[in-house]
Design a protein around this motif. Structure first.
Motif, mmCIF file in Angstrom:
data_model
loop_
_atom_site.group_PDB
_atom_site.id
_atom_site.type_symbol
_atom_site.label_atom_id
_atom_site.label_comp_id
_atom_site.label_asym_id
_atom_site.label_seq_id
_atom_site.Cartn_x
_atom_site.Cartn_y
_atom_site.Cartn_z
ATOM 1 N N THR A 1 76.975 22.353 54.496
ATOM 2 C CA THR A 1 75.541 21.682 54.476
ATOM 3 C C THR A 1 74.711 22.278 53.302
ATOM 4 O O THR A 1 73.951 21.094 52.526
ATOM 5 N N SER B 1 70.744 19.335 58.402
ATOM 6 C CA SER B 1 72.335 18.990 59.017
ATOM 7 C C SER B 1 72.215 18.004 60.076
ATOM 8 O O SER B 1 71.331 18.033 60.989
ATOM 9 N N ASP C 1 78.272 14.425 60.073
ATOM 10 C CA ASP C 1 78.582 15.650 60.536
ATOM 11 C C ASP C 1 79.583 15.387 61.908
ATOM 12 O O ASP C 1 79.375 14.844 62.583
ATOM 13 N N GLU D 1 81.350 16.172 56.852
ATOM 14 C CA GLU D 1 81.693 17.692 57.401
ATOM 15 C C GLU D 1 82.361 17.732 58.475
ATOM 16 O O GLU D 1 82.562 16.565 59.336
HETATM 17 MG MG MG Z 1 77.229 21.959 58.483
#
Ligand code: MG
Ligand code: ADP
Length: 149
Positions: A46, A64, A88, A117
């Motif tokens: 992040t 995030s 994410d 991510e």
């Molecule tokens: Mg992260």
């Protein structure tokens, strides 16, 4: 390539430089530019995205997307790229869940930059030309290793 950073500031700087390079280079591709950021919790993924988006002159606060899964930003600079998506997948169990988030549509468009991510969880839907970056904790508290192809 293999980088070692000694602070989050340095990781952000590296990410910003990479973003600037990407803007300069005219990558001819049909789909979005996808950066897969893999590595453990706290490895700096992040933090890297924060530096990368700053490098693209995005001014908003970048937090995030752990709970919302996906955040999108408009690029206001002169570039072929128009949108940036920060995704994410930590909470994703199946790639199918991302279909609901329109990931496939997002990945298709060459005006999009996509930073993901926990990309292993959706590997099936990532394009072949995805750029993979691996983040690792270093030998000391604030050291991180960043590898990419
Ligand atoms: Mg992260
Ligand atoms: P991830 O998204 O991979 O879970 P984060 O970027 O959210 O990781 O968190 C990384 C944490 O490690 C942050 O608190 C950051 O300040 C800290 N940190 C310490 N050294 C570094 C470094 N060299 N690069 C990136 N983050 C670092």
């Amino acid at each position: 390539m293999h980088y070692k950073t000694i602070s989050s500031k340095q990781t952000k700087k590296l990410a910003g430089l990479l973003a600037a390079e990407i803007l300069k280079s005219r990558l001819k591709q049909k789909n979005a530019l996808v950066l897969a950021l893999s590595g453990d919790l706290g490895a700096g993924k992040t933090t890297f995205v924060q530096g990368f988006l700053r490098g693209l002159s995005i001014k908003q606060k970048i937090t995030s997307p752990t709970f919302v899964l996906i955040k999108s930003y408009k690029l206001r600079i002169k570039s072929h790229y128009k949108n940036v998506y920060h995704i994410d997948c930590y909470r994703i169990k199946k790639a199918e869940e991302l279909l609901e988030l329109n990931l496939k549509e997002i990945i298709k468009k060459s005006q999009n930059i996509v930073l993901i991510e926990w990309p292993e969880r959706v590997k099936k839907v990532l394009p072949k030309n995805t750029i993979w970056l691996k983040f690792k904790h270093g030998e000391k508290e604030n050291i991180r290793e960043i590898l990419f192809n």
